[in-house]
Design a protein around this motif. Structure first.
Motif, PDB file in Angstrom:
ATOM      1  N   ASP A  63       0.824  -1.212   0.000  1.00  0.00           N
ATOM      2  CA  ASP A  63       0.000   0.000   0.000  1.00  0.00           C
ATOM      3  C   ASP A  63       0.857   1.261   0.000  1.00  0.00           C
ATOM      4  OD1 ASP A  63      -2.843   1.044   0.288  1.00  0.00           O
ATOM      5  OD2 ASP A  63      -1.885   2.041   1.979  1.00  0.00           O
ATOM      6  N   CYS A  64       2.002   1.208   0.663  1.00  0.00           N
ATOM      7  CA  CYS A  64       2.854   2.401   0.725  1.00  0.00           C
ATOM      8  C   CYS A  64       3.459   2.753  -0.629  1.00  0.00           C
ATOM      9  CB  CYS A  64       3.959   2.211   1.766  1.00  0.00           C
ATOM     10  SG  CYS A  64       5.049   0.806   1.433  1.00  0.00           S
ATOM     11  N   ASP A  65       3.475   1.797  -1.559  1.00  0.00           N
ATOM     12  CA  ASP A  65       4.046   2.054  -2.886  1.00  0.00           C
ATOM     13  C   ASP A  65       2.990   2.374  -3.935  1.00  0.00           C
ATOM     14  OD1 ASP A  65       6.589   1.567  -1.899  1.00  0.00           O
ATOM     15  OD2 ASP A  65       6.551  -0.561  -2.431  1.00  0.00           O
ATOM     16  N   ARG A  66       1.737   2.334  -3.569  1.00  0.00           N
ATOM     17  CA  ARG A  66       0.676   2.637  -4.533  1.00  0.00           C
ATOM     18  C   ARG A  66       0.499   4.143  -4.686  1.00  0.00           C
ATOM     19  NH1 ARG A  66      -3.133  -1.886  -5.328  1.00  0.00           N
ATOM     20  NH2 ARG A  66      -2.539  -3.619  -3.965  1.00  0.00           N
ATOM     21  N   ARG A  67       0.176   4.557  -5.901  1.00  0.00           N
ATOM     22  CA  ARG A  67      -0.182   5.961  -6.106  1.00  0.00           C
ATOM     23  C   ARG A  67      -1.510   6.260  -5.422  1.00  0.00           C
ATOM     24  NH1 ARG A  67      -0.385   6.046 -12.288  1.00  0.00           N
ATOM     25  NH2 ARG A  67      -1.000   3.910 -11.822  1.00  0.00           N
ATOM     26  N   ARG A  68      -1.689   7.480  -4.977  1.00  0.00           N
ATOM     27  CA  ARG A  68      -2.931   7.914  -4.339  1.00  0.00           C
ATOM     28  C   ARG A  68      -3.760   8.685  -5.348  1.00  0.00           C
ATOM     29  NH1 ARG A  68      -0.967   4.356  -0.883  1.00  0.00           N
ATOM     30  NH2 ARG A  68      -1.878   4.551   1.193  1.00  0.00           N
ATOM     31  N   TRP A  69      -4.969   8.188  -5.588  1.00  0.00           N
ATOM     32  CA  TRP A  69      -5.888   8.869  -6.504  1.00  0.00           C
ATOM     33  C   TRP A  69      -7.078   9.413  -5.730  1.00  0.00           C
ATOM     34  CZ3 TRP A  69      -6.831   6.052 -11.826  1.00  0.00           C
ATOM     35  CH2 TRP A  69      -5.650   6.114 -12.583  1.00  0.00           C
ATOM     36  N   GLU A  70      -7.444  10.630  -6.073  1.00  0.00           N
ATOM     37  CA  GLU A  70      -8.644  11.226  -5.491  1.00  0.00           C
ATOM     38  C   GLU A  70      -9.859  10.798  -6.305  1.00  0.00           C
ATOM     39  OE1 GLU A  70     -10.571  15.630  -4.466  1.00  0.00           O
ATOM     40  OE2 GLU A  70      -8.820  15.445  -5.762  1.00  0.00           O
ATOM     41  N   TRP A  71     -10.929  10.488  -5.615  1.00  0.00           N
ATOM     42  CA  TRP A  71     -12.178  10.085  -6.264  1.00  0.00           C
ATOM     43  C   TRP A  71     -13.252  11.118  -5.965  1.00  0.00           C
ATOM     44  CZ3 TRP A  71     -16.084   6.565  -3.504  1.00  0.00           C
ATOM     45  CH2 TRP A  71     -17.212   6.362  -4.300  1.00  0.00           C
ATOM     46  N   VAL A  72     -13.790  11.709  -7.008  1.00  0.00           N
ATOM     47  CA  VAL A  72     -14.950  12.592  -6.900  1.00  0.00           C
ATOM     48  C   VAL A  72     -16.124  11.809  -7.455  1.00  0.00           C
ATOM     49  CG1 VAL A  72     -16.003  14.784  -7.515  1.00  0.00           C
ATOM     50  CG2 VAL A  72     -13.518  14.640  -7.184  1.00  0.00           C
ATOM     51  N   PRO A  73     -17.006  11.263  -6.601  1.00  0.00           N
ATOM     52  CA  PRO A  73     -18.068  10.373  -7.076  1.00  0.00           C
ATOM     53  C   PRO A  73     -18.854  10.960  -8.247  1.00  0.00           C
ATOM     54  CG  PRO A  73     -18.013  10.364  -4.685  1.00  0.00           C
ATOM     55  CD  PRO A  73     -17.049  11.434  -5.125  1.00  0.00           C
ATOM     56  N   LEU A  74     -19.037  10.103  -9.254  1.00  0.00           N
ATOM     57  CA  LEU A  74     -19.823  10.395 -10.452  1.00  0.00           C
ATOM     58  C   LEU A  74     -19.146  11.396 -11.384  1.00  0.00           C
ATOM     59  CD1 LEU A  74     -23.363  10.717  -8.803  1.00  0.00           C
ATOM     60  CD2 LEU A  74     -22.162   8.642  -9.526  1.00  0.00           C
TER      61      LEU A  74
END
Length: 224
Positions: A63-74
């Motif tokens: 998990d520490c190596d995964r990119r972080r993506w923001e989710w704006v629903p819909l």
């Protein structure tokens, strides 16, 4: 031969999916025995030729190596905004070329008759699949994004990590959040839990004999 999610009883006594997988099998008659997955009607039920090949290992990105993506629903997931064309999707993913594409002709019984319609692009480096539907102008438009459980970006909702988590832990967190905030729950035919109104689908990816969660995010009018 294949696998399916194991099920068990919760402490409250109701059925719930487990983290482990159990074997499944497809049995066919003699007319399909030589190559059932390349023969109708099985091929039209699940055409395995369109699936990505498994390399024989089950790597899981920490998990520490995964990119972080923001989710704006819909609206959008990370750099991918719903309504993008396939070219715009590839550009948003640093120009990555799809490792595989899935589509279909209008009528399965005439597989090469009419216009081939793109439905999915797989991006192995980014760890996502882009799901398309067609608009009136005939151009496929982005309607959904799946973040792969083993290698995809991490996406959080209300502090809950949705990707690469054991299913029992994720299900418990989602149910607790729904109860706390008086939200509705939706269950898929295979028992996958989701939050109502967000067009979020939580499925699983195999990791040997167990599994981790992966998440799919869809635009408003996509039927989940």
């Amino acid at each position: 031969m294949g696998t399916a999610q194991d099920w068990g009883r919760s402490s409250e006594g109701y059925l719930q999916r487990q983290d482990a997988l159990v074997t499944s099998a497809l049995f066919v008659g003699p007319e399909l025995a030589n190559d059932p997955y390349a023969t109708a009607p099985v091929m039209h039920w699940r055409d395995v030729r369109e699936l990505g090949k498994n390399p024989g290992v089950w790597p899981v990105t920490p998990d520490c190596d995964r990119r972080r993506w923001e989710w704006v629903p819909l609206e959008r997931v990370g750099p991918l905004r719903f309504g993008m064309s396939p070219l715009q999707v590839a550009a948003a993913l640093d120009g990555e070329i799809p490792a595989g594409r899935i589509g279909a002709f209008p009528h399965w019984c005439f597989r090469k008759d009419g216009q081939w319609n793109l439905s999915e692009d797989r991006f192995e480096k980014a760890g996502v699949s882009a799901h398309y539907w067609r608009y009136l102008d005939g151009v496929p438009r982005l309607g959904g994004v799946t973040a792969y459980g083993r290698t995809g970006p991490q996406v959080l909702y209300a502090g809950i990590p949705l990707v690469g988590v054991t299913p029992t832990v994720l299900d418990a967190a989602v149910i607790q959040h729904a109860e706390k905030h008086d939200m509705g729950l939706r269950f898929s035919p295979s028992g996958e839990v989701g939050l109502d109104g967000l067009n979020l689908s939580l499925s699983v990816a195999r990791v040997g004999d167990t599994s981790v969660s992966e998440a799919s995010f869809y635009t408003e009018h996509w039927e989940v």
